[in-house]
Design a protein around this motif. Structure first.
Motif, PDB file in Angstrom:
ATOM      1  N   ARG A  34      -4.429  15.254 -27.888  1.00 62.69           N
ATOM      2  CA  ARG A  34      -5.056  16.421 -27.261  1.00 62.69           C
ATOM      3  C   ARG A  34      -6.525  16.520 -27.658  1.00 62.69           C
ATOM      4  O   ARG A  34      -7.382  16.853 -26.840  1.00 62.69           O
ATOM      5  CB  ARG A  34      -4.313  17.698 -27.662  1.00 62.69           C
ATOM      6  N   GLN A  35      -6.809  16.227 -28.930  1.00 63.91           N
ATOM      7  CA  GLN A  35      -8.199  16.241 -29.381  1.00 63.91           C
ATOM      8  C   GLN A  35      -9.017  15.157 -28.683  1.00 63.91           C
ATOM      9  O   GLN A  35     -10.175  15.374 -28.307  1.00 63.91           O
ATOM     10  CB  GLN A  35      -8.257  16.049 -30.900  1.00 63.91           C
ATOM     11  N   MET A  36      -8.420  14.002 -28.485  1.00 64.72           N
ATOM     12  CA  MET A  36      -9.106  12.918 -27.779  1.00 64.72           C
ATOM     13  C   MET A  36      -9.380  13.305 -26.331  1.00 64.72           C
ATOM     14  O   MET A  36     -10.432  12.959 -25.769  1.00 64.72           O
ATOM     15  CB  MET A  36      -8.269  11.639 -27.848  1.00 64.72           C
ATOM     16  N   ARG A  37      -8.451  14.033 -25.733  1.00 69.54           N
ATOM     17  CA  ARG A  37      -8.651  14.476 -24.347  1.00 69.54           C
ATOM     18  C   ARG A  37      -9.836  15.427 -24.228  1.00 69.54           C
ATOM     19  O   ARG A  37     -10.556  15.407 -23.231  1.00 69.54           O
ATOM     20  CB  ARG A  37      -7.392  15.186 -23.841  1.00 69.54           C
ATOM     21  N   GLU A  38     -10.025  16.277 -25.225  1.00 68.11           N
ATOM     22  CA  GLU A  38     -11.131  17.222 -25.160  1.00 68.11           C
ATOM     23  C   GLU A  38     -12.476  16.512 -25.253  1.00 68.11           C
ATOM     24  O   GLU A  38     -13.486  17.027 -24.768  1.00 68.11           O
ATOM     25  CB  GLU A  38     -10.996  18.252 -26.284  1.00 68.11           C
ATOM     26  N   GLN A  39     -12.485  15.342 -25.860  1.00 68.27           N
ATOM     27  CA  GLN A  39     -13.725  14.571 -25.948  1.00 68.27           C
ATOM     28  C   GLN A  39     -13.918  13.668 -24.733  1.00 68.27           C
ATOM     29  O   GLN A  39     -15.032  13.437 -24.290  1.00 68.27           O
ATOM     30  CB  GLN A  39     -13.709  13.725 -27.224  1.00 68.27           C
ATOM     31  N   ASP A  40     -12.808  13.144 -24.189  1.00 74.26           N
ATOM     32  CA  ASP A  40     -12.882  12.256 -23.030  1.00 74.26           C
ATOM     33  C   ASP A  40     -11.625  12.468 -22.200  1.00 74.26           C
ATOM     34  O   ASP A  40     -10.581  11.854 -22.440  1.00 74.26           O
ATOM     35  CB  ASP A  40     -12.990  10.795 -23.482  1.00 74.26           C
ATOM     36  N   ASP A  41     -11.722  13.357 -21.220  1.00 69.17           N
ATOM     37  CA  ASP A  41     -10.549  13.767 -20.442  1.00 69.17           C
ATOM     38  C   ASP A  41     -10.233  12.732 -19.360  1.00 69.17           C
ATOM     39  O   ASP A  41     -10.454  12.958 -18.170  1.00 69.17           O
ATOM     40  CB  ASP A  41     -10.785  15.140 -19.814  1.00 69.17           C
ATOM     41  N   GLY A  42      -9.687  11.577 -19.793  1.00 70.72           N
ATOM     42  CA  GLY A  42      -9.327  10.530 -18.846  1.00 70.72           C
ATOM     43  C   GLY A  42      -7.889  10.667 -18.395  1.00 70.72           C
ATOM     44  O   GLY A  42      -7.070  11.354 -19.012  1.00 70.72           O
ATOM     45  N   ILE A  43      -7.559   9.962 -17.308  1.00 71.62           N
ATOM     46  CA  ILE A  43      -6.221  10.052 -16.744  1.00 71.62           C
ATOM     47  C   ILE A  43      -5.189   9.453 -17.679  1.00 71.62           C
ATOM     48  O   ILE A  43      -4.052   9.931 -17.776  1.00 71.62           O
ATOM     49  CB  ILE A  43      -6.179   9.347 -15.355  1.00 71.62           C
ATOM     50  N   LEU A  44      -5.559   8.389 -18.425  1.00 72.34           N
ATOM     51  CA  LEU A  44      -4.617   7.756 -19.338  1.00 72.34           C
ATOM     52  C   LEU A  44      -4.250   8.693 -20.483  1.00 72.34           C
ATOM     53  O   LEU A  44      -3.080   8.789 -20.870  1.00 72.34           O
ATOM     54  CB  LEU A  44      -5.200   6.447 -19.883  1.00 72.34           C
ATOM     55  N   ALA A  58      -0.677  10.206 -21.392  1.00 73.62           N
ATOM     56  CA  ALA A  58      -0.138  10.019 -22.738  1.00 73.62           C
ATOM     57  C   ALA A  58       0.297  11.350 -23.335  1.00 73.62           C
ATOM     58  O   ALA A  58       1.364  11.448 -23.953  1.00 73.62           O
ATOM     59  CB  ALA A  58      -1.181   9.353 -23.632  1.00 73.62           C
ATOM     60  N   GLU A  59      -0.517  12.385 -23.161  1.00 75.63           N
ATOM     61  CA  GLU A  59      -0.161  13.697 -23.700  1.00 75.63           C
ATOM     62  C   GLU A  59       1.094  14.238 -23.033  1.00 75.63           C
ATOM     63  O   GLU A  59       1.953  14.828 -23.689  1.00 75.63           O
ATOM     64  CB  GLU A  59      -1.318  14.676 -23.509  1.00 75.63           C
ATOM     65  N   CYS A  60       1.208  14.022 -21.731  1.00 75.97           N
ATOM     66  CA  CYS A  60       2.394  14.484 -21.011  1.00 75.97           C
ATOM     67  C   CYS A  60       3.641  13.752 -21.506  1.00 75.97           C
ATOM     68  O   CYS A  60       4.692  14.361 -21.737  1.00 75.97           O
ATOM     69  CB  CYS A  60       2.200  14.259 -19.510  1.00 75.97           C
ATOM     70  N   LEU A  61       3.518  12.421 -21.699  1.00 71.04           N
ATOM     71  CA  LEU A  61       4.653  11.627 -22.163  1.00 71.04           C
ATOM     72  C   LEU A  61       5.078  12.057 -23.567  1.00 71.04           C
ATOM     73  O   LEU A  61       6.269  12.211 -23.854  1.00 71.04           O
ATOM     74  CB  LEU A  61       4.283  10.144 -22.154  1.00 71.04           C
ATOM     75  N   ILE A  62       4.106  12.256 -24.433  1.00 70.40           N
ATOM     76  CA  ILE A  62       4.420  12.668 -25.808  1.00 70.40           C
ATOM     77  C   ILE A  62       5.053  14.049 -25.809  1.00 70.40           C
ATOM     78  O   ILE A  62       5.956  14.339 -26.599  1.00 70.40           O
ATOM     79  CB  ILE A  62       3.152  12.641 -26.676  1.00 70.40           C
ATOM     80  N   GLY A  63       4.593  14.927 -24.911  1.00 67.20           N
ATOM     81  CA  GLY A  63       5.207  16.244 -24.801  1.00 67.20           C
ATOM     82  C   GLY A  63       6.672  16.158 -24.406  1.00 67.20           C
ATOM     83  O   GLY A  63       7.513  16.914 -24.919  1.00 67.20           O
ATOM     84  N   CYS A  64       6.984  15.226 -23.498  1.00 66.91           N
ATOM     85  CA  CYS A  64       8.384  15.024 -23.105  1.00 66.91           C
ATOM     86  C   CYS A  64       9.209  14.504 -24.280  1.00 66.91           C
ATOM     87  O   CYS A  64      10.356  14.937 -24.490  1.00 66.91           O
ATOM     88  CB  CYS A  64       8.462  14.046 -21.930  1.00 66.91           C
ATOM     89  N   LEU A  65       8.641  13.570 -25.034  1.00 67.74           N
ATOM     90  CA  LEU A  65       9.340  13.051 -26.215  1.00 67.74           C
ATOM     91  C   LEU A  65       9.588  14.166 -27.233  1.00 67.74           C
ATOM     92  O   LEU A  65      10.656  14.231 -27.852  1.00 67.74           O
ATOM     93  CB  LEU A  65       8.524  11.931 -26.861  1.00 67.74           C
TER      94      LEU A  65
END
Length: 535
Positions: free
Chosen positions: A369-379, A383-390
């Motif tokens: 999530r922290q990485m997304r705030e710095q670079d909000d890429g589709i990957l 990844a955040e969505c997948l980890i949330g499901c896990l």
């Protein structure tokens, strides 16, 4: 015989007849023998699994308990080593300024908040910051005595109201479940309409999609409401018979608060020293990513352990109430004490094992999530969505596995396999996916929070505070009421999960010890799940 919590209870013999119940149980209840035998006969005809048994006293998954204690020792060393260094640096930097004594006290606190904010990027309320700044500009200081007064009074009121919700849930269980479903539909529709009116299309799309989903879900589960309501009534009855569980739960809240303060001091001081930071929060070096990750694992792991210890304690107590009610029929019953002791001794390794899995996933999710705030890429988004499901799957598995840990004392892996085999054999894999009770508990927590928030505004007015403090007073009251009620509702939720497991595995014992609740449960189950009904 079936042995649960160290007590022999009535169970079928090889010929299908019920064995003699526990003598004390027999003296306390009038058993309907024919009804019990009927339930047991149907139970045996469909049993393709081995029923749970009280396990020998041994420390399961002990390696994970040792690892957990070692991690606490490391955190203690970090706090003892780095907090004094940070404090000394603050003292040296601010010692020469006017008013230095006060600034020496305030600087470490300010640095801690800045560091944590830099890590998590979580701002509670920007509007609140502006209000506070405006008040300071006008020469008005917040009286923290008034804040403490509001917290104490709203906390006391919240405890009283949340305790009253137990009886309220038993009286209006079905109505509350229906209201919760309708409430979710209305909120989703309101979000969609608000998105259109404000011109925020993504918000509108999400709102209407959620509206469609919640409406369809409500239509599907509506016939199952009586069964879910009876589960809630049974669980609440067990909790009211053993109110000492609430003391365990509220004590865990204090432990969580203490751990959070300990972790914050350790993390902040370690980052301050290792990154070469000054009092203004300016650092010479970037924080080591692996170290930050390990700190996050530590934070989440300990919180999960505390929460799951309460969960196992509740499961063990409700299990005793189910099989041997004479041992679990008072506020400070032996069942509460013994279940808690098992949770922090022989079963503690299993709790640490399951909690570590979730903690690692949560820490990874936070880093992504922290990485997304710095670079909000589709990957990164995927990844955040997948980890949330896990994370959701792991918590779902733990929820049921820890019931078996608390009931019988199995290891974590064996508990998970046994409970999932039970549900699969019973054909309950669909039944346990319903979350009707969870919605009610969340709605009640928010409702109590709103009441205590309004009381906070009233108290602020009585203290003569200006209107500009009303928002803060409401926030304080709301959070206090929400947290206290959520703690109590977590006990009810754990009890509900335990009731589902026990009913799937041992309906005959339920009929024997609690015939009225048993008949209501079987009747509502027959209505909701006519195909799966086998008893």
């Amino acid at each position: 015989p079936v042995v649960v919590q160290g007590t022999v209870v009535g169970a079928p013999t090889a010929g299908g007849a019920a064995a003699a119940p526990h003598p004390m149980a027999a003296s306390s209840y009038n058993h309907n023998t024919s009804s019990t035998n009927y339930v047991q006969a149907n139970f045996d005809a469909n049993a393709d699994f081995v029923k749970g048994e009280k396990q020998p006293k041994r420390c399961n998954d002990m390696a994970f308990a040792i690892l957990f204690y070692a991690h606490l020792a490391v955190m203690a060393w970090v706090a003892a080593t780095y907090v004094p260094i940070m404090s000394n640096n603050m003292a040296e930097e601010y010692g020469g300024y006017a008013g230095g004594d006060r600034r020496m006290m305030e600087a470490p606190v300010g640095t801690a908040f800045r560091s944590l904010a830099a890590l998590f990027h979580r701002t509670i309320s920007k509007a609140g910051e502006r209000d506070l700044q405006d008040n300071n500009d006008n020469g008005e200081d917040v009286d923290y005595g008034d804040v403490a007064f509001i917290m104490v009074v709203t906390g006391m009121v919240g405890l009283v109201i949340s305790a009253g919700t137990l009886t309220f849930m038993m009286m209006f269980a079905q109505v509350l479940i229906k209201v919760a479903l309708i409430f979710n539909i209305v909120v989703s529709l309101a979000m969609g309409i608000a998105g259109i009116l404000s011109g925020v299309i993504p918000m509108a799309i999400m709102g209407f999609l959620s509206f469609a989903w919640t409406a369809c879900y409500a239509r599907v589960v509506w016939p199952r409401i009586p069964f879910a309501a009876q589960n809630l009534i049974t669980a609440t009855t067990a909790v009211k018979k053993n109110l000492g569980l609430t003391a365990v739960s509220f004590s865990s809240l204090g432990v969580m608060l203490g751990w959070s303060l300990w972790w914050a001091a350790s993390f902040t001081s370690a980052m301050f020293v290792t990154s070469g930071c000054d009092a203004a929060g300016v650092c010479e070096r970037e924080a080591n990513g692996l170290v930050v990750f390990l700190f996050l694992v530590s934070f989440y792991w300990t919180h999960q352990v505390i929460k799951n210890t309460v969960h196992c304690t509740v499961a063990g107590t409700v299990g005793t109430w189910w099989f041997a009610p004479h041992e679990a029929s008072s506020c400070c019953s032996s069942a509460v004490r013994d279940s808690w002791i098992r949770s922090v001794t022989t079963s503690f390794g299993s709790i640490c094992f399951g909690s570590l899995i979730v903690a690692i996933i949560q820490a990874t999710k936070e880093i992504v999530r922290q990485m997304r705030e710095q670079d909000d890429g589709i990957l990164l988004c995927c990844a955040e969505c997948l980890i949330g499901c896990l994370e959701a799957l792991a918590e779902y598995f733990n929820k049921w596995a820890f019931v078996y840990v608390g009931l019988y004392g199995y290891s974590f892996i064996d508990s998970g396999k046994n409970v999932m085999t039970l549900f699969k054999t019973r054909g309950w894999t669909t039944i346990i996916t319903d979350n009707l009770v969870g919605s009610v508990l969340a709605m009640l927590s928010v409702g109590v929070g709103l009441i205590t928030g309004l009381i906070g505004i009233l108290l602020a007015s009585m203290k003569g505070l200006g209107a500009e403090f009303s928002g803060g007073a409401f926030a304080v009251g709301f959070i206090v009421g929400l947290v206290l009620t959520s703690v109590l509702m977590s006990v009810v939720e754990s009890a509900t999960n335990t009731v589902i497991v026990c009913f799937a595995e041992s309906p005959a014992e339920f009929e024997q010890n609690h015939p009225g609740l048993s008949r209501a449960m079987r009747e509502t189950w027959r209505q909701a799940w006519p195909v799966e009904f086998r008893y």
